[in-house]
Write a protein that holds these residues in place. Sequence first.
Motif, PDB file in Angstrom:
ATOM      1  N   UNK A 222       0.860  -1.189   0.000  1.00  0.00           N
ATOM      2  CA  UNK A 222       0.000   0.000   0.000  1.00  0.00           C
ATOM      3  C   UNK A 222       0.889   1.229   0.000  1.00  0.00           C
ATOM      4  N   UNK A 223       0.690   2.096  -0.991  1.00  0.00           N
ATOM      5  CA  UNK A 223       1.478   3.325  -1.040  1.00  0.00           C
ATOM      6  C   UNK A 223       0.570   4.497  -0.686  1.00  0.00           C
ATOM      7  N   UNK A 224       0.929   5.160   0.396  1.00  0.00           N
ATOM      8  CA  UNK A 224       0.086   6.249   0.892  1.00  0.00           C
ATOM      9  C   UNK A 224       0.379   7.534   0.108  1.00  0.00           C
ATOM     10  N   UNK A 225      -0.517   7.872  -0.797  1.00  0.00           N
ATOM     11  CA  UNK A 225      -0.356   9.109  -1.565  1.00  0.00           C
ATOM     12  C   UNK A 225      -0.804  10.282  -0.705  1.00  0.00           C
ATOM     13  N   UNK A 226      -1.935  10.105  -0.009  1.00  0.00           N
ATOM     14  CA  UNK A 226      -2.427  11.113   0.937  1.00  0.00           C
ATOM     15  C   UNK A 226      -3.275  10.378   1.969  1.00  0.00           C
TER      16      UNK A 226
ATOM     17  N   UNK B 220      -2.604  -3.535 -10.086  1.00  0.00           N
ATOM     18  CA  UNK B 220      -2.684  -2.453  -9.116  1.00  0.00           C
ATOM     19  C   UNK B 220      -3.963  -1.673  -9.266  1.00  0.00           C
ATOM     20  N   UNK B 221      -4.261  -0.861  -8.240  1.00  0.00           N
ATOM     21  CA  UNK B 221      -5.450  -0.018  -8.275  1.00  0.00           C
ATOM     22  C   UNK B 221      -5.242   1.127  -7.285  1.00  0.00           C
ATOM     23  N   UNK B 222      -6.120   2.106  -7.369  1.00  0.00           N
ATOM     24  CA  UNK B 222      -6.079   3.206  -6.412  1.00  0.00           C
ATOM     25  C   UNK B 222      -7.377   3.186  -5.628  1.00  0.00           C
ATOM     26  N   UNK B 223      -7.277   3.294  -4.295  1.00  0.00           N
ATOM     27  CA  UNK B 223      -8.483   3.305  -3.462  1.00  0.00           C
ATOM     28  C   UNK B 223      -8.503   4.624  -2.689  1.00  0.00           C
ATOM     29  N   UNK B 224      -9.641   5.326  -2.774  1.00  0.00           N
ATOM     30  CA  UNK B 224      -9.730   6.653  -2.157  1.00  0.00           C
ATOM     31  C   UNK B 224     -10.278   6.556  -0.740  1.00  0.00           C
ATOM     32  N   UNK B 225      -9.461   5.956   0.141  1.00  0.00           N
ATOM     33  CA  UNK B 225      -9.800   5.867   1.564  1.00  0.00           C
ATOM     34  C   UNK B 225      -8.504   5.954   2.342  1.00  0.00           C
ATOM     35  N   UNK B 226      -8.621   5.949   3.677  1.00  0.00           N
ATOM     36  CA  UNK B 226      -7.434   6.033   4.519  1.00  0.00           C
ATOM     37  C   UNK B 226      -6.653   4.724   4.510  1.00  0.00           C
ATOM     38  N   UNK B 227      -5.383   4.801   4.931  1.00  0.00           N
ATOM     39  CA  UNK B 227      -4.494   3.632   4.887  1.00  0.00           C
ATOM     40  C   UNK B 227      -5.065   2.428   5.634  1.00  0.00           C
ATOM     41  N   UNK B 228      -5.541   2.644   6.861  1.00  0.00           N
ATOM     42  CA  UNK B 228      -5.983   1.489   7.650  1.00  0.00           C
ATOM     43  C   UNK B 228      -7.255   0.858   7.087  1.00  0.00           C
ATOM     44  N   UNK B 229      -8.152   1.703   6.519  1.00  0.00           N
ATOM     45  CA  UNK B 229      -9.363   1.149   5.879  1.00  0.00           C
ATOM     46  C   UNK B 229      -8.957   0.290   4.676  1.00  0.00           C
ATOM     47  N   UNK B 230      -8.032   0.820   3.882  1.00  0.00           N
ATOM     48  CA  UNK B 230      -7.621   0.085   2.680  1.00  0.00           C
ATOM     49  C   UNK B 230      -6.918  -1.220   3.075  1.00  0.00           C
ATOM     50  N   UNK B 231      -6.127  -1.165   4.142  1.00  0.00           N
ATOM     51  CA  UNK B 231      -5.457  -2.383   4.612  1.00  0.00           C
ATOM     52  C   UNK B 231      -6.487  -3.460   4.947  1.00  0.00           C
ATOM     53  N   UNK B 232      -7.550  -3.050   5.668  1.00  0.00           N
ATOM     54  CA  UNK B 232      -8.619  -3.992   6.027  1.00  0.00           C
ATOM     55  C   UNK B 232      -9.285  -4.563   4.776  1.00  0.00           C
ATOM     56  N   UNK B 233      -9.620  -3.673   3.831  1.00  0.00           N
ATOM     57  CA  UNK B 233     -10.285  -4.115   2.592  1.00  0.00           C
ATOM     58  C   UNK B 233      -9.435  -5.140   1.855  1.00  0.00           C
TER      59      UNK B 233
END
Length: 337
Positions: free
Chosen positions: A265-269, A302-315
């Motif tokens: 997971x790469x945290x862009x923002x 790859x894909x981009x997900x517009x949520x916070x890091x921890x939410x994306x980790x869970x998903x």
Amino acid sequence: MMMKNSTLDDIAYKLREAKTVLIYPHVLMDGDAFGSSVALCCGLKKSGKKVTIIPEGDEGVPSYLAFLQNQCISIREIVSDEPDVCIAVDSSDTSRLEGRLDRFKSGKITINIDHHITNNFFADMNYVDTEASSTGEIIFRLLKAMDIEIDKDMAEGIYVAISTDTGGFQYTNTTKNTHLVVSELFDSGIDLERISAELYENTPYEKLKLIGEILDNVEDFCDGQAVIAAATLKMMENTGALMDQTEGIIELLRSISGVEIACLLKEVSDSQIKVSLRAKTYGDVSKIAAQYKGGGHKKAAGCTVYQGLEEVRKLMKKDIATYLQTVTNNINEQETR
Ligand SMILES: [Mn+2]
């Protein structure tokens, strides 16, 4: 959209007719996107065309690829408001052209050259070969179809494209044909020692420190069949590394013994995460990426997900676990049949 390839000969014909050509590598250029662009730019320039490479926004050439720039390479040069041809390389869909889409469409003819299985044939003329190791391998064939003699500059672009997309000829996209192309590149006098040193013996110290931080925080799940890790903005601050220096780290995660699927997971923002996925043998991670409008290959997507890091980790942990469960069930079913 017609999901049908034009022939390379038809594309070569259009390119031969063109006077002005703009080349569009995908956003966040990798070795294949930039190497293919370099080879094409040199080939077209040497056949007398006005040509330039248009990377996304103000994106620069990644430092590990800067050595490929030569006197034939032009980047963001003003060529024409109405270019004869706009050609996308290594881009599976228009989202990879991001903010350049309108400019891309300004070409009298648009062309799409790619090898991603998820390519959606977005241009007027498309050539997608999912059997090709890399877009560079296709560019080699395209230059030949144009009767362009492949010189050292073009050959080095193509070699970098192939070498980086095959993980140095390790991945299963490497074929006999890949090696046949490479054998011809040697005839053009590529400087292998220099290329290998630039690509593989040139790790910036801050990148090594970043790898250290990422590996310190790897999490394994599904009995070690999957791993997930994050490259956070905080890590960039700690180490002085840049997000584009995460290149190659996902392969390191996949190389862990027993791992089938790796996720970085790469945290862009705080509300945008770029997700990289890799499979080792039987997995197809393009299926997971597609759930988030992403793309790629079976073993690299790859894909981009517009949520916070921890939410994306869970998903991602949930999606990967579900996917592995489904695949394992299918394998078991086949075995009992
Ligand atoms: Mn590629």
